[in-house]
Every structure is written in structure tokens, then in C-alpha cells.
Enzyme design. Structure first.
Site, PDB file in Angstrom:
ATOM      1  N   LYS A 203       0.856  -1.185   0.000  1.00  0.00           N
ATOM      2  CA  LYS A 203       0.000   0.000   0.000  1.00  0.00           C
ATOM      3  C   LYS A 203       0.891   1.233   0.000  1.00  0.00           C
ATOM      4  O   LYS A 203       1.902   1.267   0.712  1.00  0.00           O
ATOM      5  CB  LYS A 203      -0.903  -0.035   1.249  1.00  0.00           C
ATOM      6  CG  LYS A 203      -1.908   1.099   1.323  1.00  0.00           C
ATOM      7  CD  LYS A 203      -2.842   0.941   2.532  1.00  0.00           C
ATOM      8  CE  LYS A 203      -3.910   2.029   2.582  1.00  0.00           C
ATOM      9  NZ  LYS A 203      -4.845   1.857   3.718  1.00  0.00           N
TER      10      LYS A 203
ATOM     11  N   SER B 125      -9.802   1.920   2.628  1.00  0.00           N
ATOM     12  CA  SER B 125      -8.902   2.666   1.777  1.00  0.00           C
ATOM     13  C   SER B 125      -7.848   1.797   1.092  1.00  0.00           C
ATOM     14  O   SER B 125      -7.231   2.242   0.136  1.00  0.00           O
ATOM     15  CB  SER B 125      -8.191   3.743   2.602  1.00  0.00           C
ATOM     16  OG  SER B 125      -7.375   3.136   3.596  1.00  0.00           O
TER      17      SER B 125
ATOM     18  N   SER C  38     -10.156  -0.399   6.871  1.00  0.00           N
ATOM     19  CA  SER C  38      -9.541  -0.314   5.541  1.00  0.00           C
ATOM     20  C   SER C  38      -8.796  -1.544   5.048  1.00  0.00           C
ATOM     21  O   SER C  38      -8.405  -1.586   3.894  1.00  0.00           O
ATOM     22  CB  SER C  38      -8.601   0.884   5.485  1.00  0.00           C
ATOM     23  OG  SER C  38      -9.358   2.035   5.235  1.00  0.00           O
TER      24      SER C  38
HETATM   25  N1  GLN Z   1     -13.373   4.340   5.895  1.00  0.00           N
HETATM   26  C1  GLN Z   1     -12.827   4.795   7.122  1.00  0.00           C
HETATM   27  C2  GLN Z   1     -12.394   6.239   6.983  1.00  0.00           C
HETATM   28  O1  GLN Z   1     -12.577   6.795   5.949  1.00  0.00           O
HETATM   29  C3  GLN Z   1     -11.686   3.929   7.548  1.00  0.00           C
HETATM   30  C4  GLN Z   1     -10.450   4.183   6.784  1.00  0.00           C
HETATM   31  C5  GLN Z   1      -9.286   3.373   7.249  1.00  0.00           C
HETATM   32  O2  GLN Z   1      -9.451   2.349   7.912  1.00  0.00           O
HETATM   33  N2  GLN Z   1      -8.100   3.836   6.910  1.00  0.00           N
HETATM   34  O3  GLN Z   1     -11.877   6.828   7.893  1.00  0.00           O
END
Ligand code: GLN
Length: 484
Positions: free
Chosen positions: A76, A151, A175
Site C-alpha cells: 500500500k 482505503s 480499511s
Molecule cells: N473508511 C474509514 C475512513 O474513511 C476507515 C479508513 C481506514 O481504515 N483507513 O476513515
């Protein structure tokens, strides 16, 4: 070979049926063919990848035998990787070449794993659909009209499309698990503090945790054996004895007590997802598990609490992106303040700005007590709910996401609808617990559905065992999107 598990790839490399250079070339070839459409990778550097593969082959020729030596992996783009562009999905870091390796990248290198490149992600890991990346949206390999989740959507799509045998992800509120669910792969978010955050670009430091994403639980266990461990450069890293995360994979499940939180099976869960979860529960009963209803009474507050705490931490973490030391800087400015303002106005996307504004607001004088402090108290109650539930059961089972993958654009203009994608995952981060998503079926339209397993602190090996036993009985994790 592209469908082989990490264990099979490891055996093929050890038996010299294939070299690391050949294996890396195979995946690089698939990236060259399919990435233009899927947009799963932000940066690919064939020469760098092949150099790493050559070095893995040389290490093997010199007698080294590590289980992961020579196996390719995608990272990532939130992990700093020495000499590679590291963007975090943002214009702000679009020109940033990291001068050092994140701890876990260093661990993968030490184990001889070969980097296939940097995967796409929501900007600064904020999102659930991979539509907020400065480098464009990622497509779900199962259905190009669908989002891959976020994400870590680039990592999930890369693994699902077999552009990489495995990938790293990070999970602040879901995410790793939510994109794993939407792309039909397995993903584990470890207990907070198990994987070092050093060199992992910070979003919400008290919630961020790195973890593995791969087709199966067994693959995830092998990756955990490389990436977990104490790191003195991360003050929240836990000093514990090194574990073998694969040690319990083969344990039978008879006597296992599975908790089913009633709040997970209430309003908001799509009937299709509920049906597949029920099917998995029936499978677990056949494997000898018992189920017990548990309750997480404060679960409903987890999304609002998260959207106070995560933005508060983000607003502080993101203050370092000011155009002075690294990253993007606006072209023209009058003075220092003007430079800051223009740099940040131009460098950050809309979702990131929204979070910075919310975070700054809840931390400001007069609102701190009303929002931030209250949220911290409820966070504690949520952790206590889990602790009480784990007195009645060994693991908690439920859906990972309320629906299968939604359509691109469907929630992009409605932040609250988007935030609710993580309704079942966020509480796990707030409590610091390990959680995992594994595939358990498909929707009528052919989109993957994931099941979530949540364990008590440090129960990763148990979670992987519970997931692996299901995967011995099912083949959802072995299905592949057609046409790829
Ligand atoms: N979807 C959540 C957010 O936008 C979690 C994102 C994540 O776990 N990095 O904060």
C-alpha cells in the site's frame, strides 16, 4: 502458478521449479496487462522489482532458505519505501520519494520478499471506496462498475485480480477488512501495537494498524510471521515474544464458542449479506462450534465516536504537510502564510479537508470537552462491551460490511452514507482488537461478500485458525474473477 498460495509458491521456489526473477516477471506482466484498467497500482518500477528478485535468487543460491524468500508482494502506498515514490494517494506527496523504509517494509526485505510496487489507496487512507485517490479510482476486478472498497482498495484489487500474490494494507476503521470483503479476499487487522507504525504515514495514530491481505487465512498467517514484532522506533509497539501465527491453523474447532452480537444482525444489514453470513454460521456449527448471542450495546455509537477521534488525530498528523520540508509546494506565493495556505488548499483533496476541519473543530477551545472528551469516554465503553462479550465466547462473528460492493459514484457525494460502510469494523479499531474478513459467498449479481471474525486482544493465531478451518470446507477464497 498465478493462483498458487504463498505456501505453494514457497515450495516451488525451494524446489527450484521457478526463480524469483521468473515469478516477479510473471506478476509484472499481469500488472502491465491489467493495471491500466483496474488502476490498482500507483507506482510500478520493473527494474527495481527485478533487482530485488535477483538479490533473492542470489540469497537462495548462497544457501538461504526463508519461507518467504523470493515471493513477490505489493505494498500500500502509505508505507515509506526507500527510493520509491510514496504518495499516500495524495497530490501533497505526489513527488515524494521516501529516503527510508518503514519498519514492516524492512522486515519484508529482510525475509527476501520482492516488492511489485505501490498500490492505490484513498487519499491519506480516508475513504471506503477508493474514489478519493489523487491518482484516480480503483475498479473492482469482479465488476468494473463496482468500487473495490477502501482505503486499501488498490491492494485488495491487486490480490483479487492476481496482479500480486499478496499485499499489505492498513486499517484505521476498516480499511483492510472492508476492501477484502468487497474484493473476495482475506485480510487481517492485528491487535493495535503488533505491527510497527514506524514509516507508515499516520492518519489516526491511536487506531492505525498494518496487516496482511491475501487470498487465504493461511497466507495471512505466513505474512504475519514476517511483519509482526516489537520495534523500538514506534512508541506504541508492544514488546512481546515472537509468535508463530500459523501454529494453530490445523486445530479442530470443536467446542469453539462463537458470539453473534445482536446489534450486527439488525436494521441496515442487507438481506443478501445476512443470508451468506447465516450460511457460514451453519458451516461453523457443522465444524463443532456453538453459537451464543452476545450484545455490544454501545456499538451504535462507534461511527460517531470514530468521526470525532479519527479527524482530531488526522488534523494534528496532517499539519506536517506544509510545503516546507517535502512534498508539494504551491508555485506562487506572497509570503510564508500564503505559501502554507495555497499549498494545503491545492495539495489536499475534499475528503481530507473535511476531516481536517472536523478535527480542528472538535479539538478547539469550548468544543474539546463536548466532543473529543466525550468520544474518548465512549471509546472506553465500547472496549468494555467487547471485554464483557469475550467472557461468553471465544470469537465474535458477523458481517464485515453491510452490503456487497456498491457502484462507483453511488456514495461519493454523501459522506455519511460512505461512513456507514464501516459500521461493523470501526468498533474493533476503537477497542484495539484483532479482526479479520474472509470471503463467504457472492451476491446475486456476482459481487463478493465477506464475513468478519473478531477476537480478543492478541488472539490472531486463534482467528486465523477459525478462518482457516472454514476455508478448508469452502472454496469462496479460491474463486477468481473471470476475464483476468
Ligand atoms: N473508511 C474509514 C475512513 O474513511 C476507515 C479508513 C481506514 O481504515 N483507513 O476513515
Amino acid at each position: 502458478m498465478i493462483n498458487d498460495s504463498l505456501k505453494q509458491l514457497s515450495a516451488a521456489l525451494a524446489a527450484k521449479q521457478i526463480s524469483s526473477v521468473e515469478l516477479a516477471s510473471l506478476y509484472l506482466g499481469r500488472i502491465a496487462t491489467h493495471n491500466a484498467r483496474l488502476n490498482a497500482f500507483i507506482t510500478v518500477d520493473r527494474e527495481k522489482t527485478l533487482a530485488e528478485a535477483r538479490s533473492a535468487d542470489a540469497r537462495r543460491a548462497a544457501g538461504e532458505t526463508g519461507a518467504m524468500l523470493g515471493i513477490p508482494i505489493a505494498h500500500k502506498d502509505i508505507f515509506c519505501t526507500d527510493g520509491w515514490r510514496t504518495t499516500c494517494g495524495s497530490k501533497m506527496l505526489s513527488n515524494f520519494v521516501a529516503p527510508y523504509d518503514a519498519s514492516i517494509i524492512g522486515k519484508f526485505k529482510q525475509a527476501g520478499m520482492v516488492s511489485l510496487g505501490k498500490t492505490n489507496m484513498d487519499e491519506f487512507a480516508m475513504g471506503s471506496s477508493n474514489e478519493t485517490s489523487f491518482f484516480g479510482a480503483v475498479k473492482n476486478p469482479w465488476d468494473e462498475n463496482a468500487v473495490p472498497g477502501g482505503s486499501s482498495g488498490g491492494s485488495a484489487a491487486a490480490v483479487a485480480a492476481r496482479l500480486a500474490p499478496a499485499a499489505t494494507g492498513t486499517d484505521t476503521g476498516g480499511s483492510i477488512r472492508q476492501p477484502a470483503s468487497l474484493c473476495g479476499i482475506s485480510g487481517l487487522k492485528p491487535t493495535y501495537g503488533i505491527c510497527s507504525r514506524y514509516g507508515m504515514i499516520a492518519f489516526a495514530s491511536s487506531l492505525d494498524q498494518a496487516g496482511p491481505m491475501a487470498p487465504s487465512a493461511e497466507d495471512c498467517a505466513l505474512l504475519m510471521n514476517v511483519m509482526a514484532g516489537f520495534d523500538e522506533r514506534d512508541s506504541t509497539s508492544l514488546e512481546r515474544e515472537q509468535e508463530d501465527y500459523a501454529r494453530d491453523l490445523d486445530k479442530p474447532l470443536s467446542g469453539l464458542k462463537i458470539g453473534l452480537p445482536k446489534e450486527f444482525f439488525a436494521e441496515g444489514l442487507s438481506a443478501e449479506v445476512a443470508q451468506k453470513i447465516d450460511g457460514a454460521i451453519a458451516e461453523y456449527r457443522k465444524l463443532g462450534a456453538q453459537t451464543v448471542e452476545v450484545s455490544l450495546p454501545n456499538m451504535g455509537l462507534s461511527v460517531p465516536v470514530y468521526y470525532v477521534l479519527a479527524p482530531a488525530e488526522a488534523s494534528s498528523n496532517l499539519s506536517r504537510f506544509d510545503g516546507v520540508r517535502y512534498g508539494y509546494r504551491t508555485a506562487e506565493y506572497r509570503d510564508l502564510l500564503d505559501m502554507y495556505e495555497k499549498t494545503r488548499a491545492e495539495g489536499f483533496g475534499a475528503e481530507v479537508k473535511r476531516r481536517i476541519m472536523i478535527g480542528t473543530y472538535v479539538l478547539s477551545h469550548g468544543y474539546y470537552d463536548a466532543y473529543y472528551l466525550q468520544a474518548q469516554k465512549i471509546r472506553r465503553l465500547i472496549a468494555a462491551d467487547f471485554a464483557a462479550a469475550f467472557k461468553q465466547c471465544d470469537v465474535i462473528l458477523g458481517p464485515t460490511a453491510p452490503t456487497p460492493a456498491f457502484n462507483s459514484g453511488e456514495k461519493a457525494s454523501d459522506p455519511v452514507a460512505m461512513y456507514l460502510s464501516d459500521i461493523y469494523t470501526i468498533a474493533v479499531n476503537l477497542a484495539g482488537l484483532p479482526g479479520m474478513s474472509i470471503p463467504c459467498g457472492f451476491s446475486a449479481s456476482g459481487r463478493p461478500i465477506g464475513l468478519q471474525l473478531i477476537g480478543n486482544l492478541f488472539s490472531e493465531a486463534r482467528l486465523l485458525n477459525v478462518a482457516h478451518q472454514y476455508q478448508l470446507q469452502s472454496d469462496w477464497h479460491l474463486r477468481r474473477p473471470t476475464g483476468l
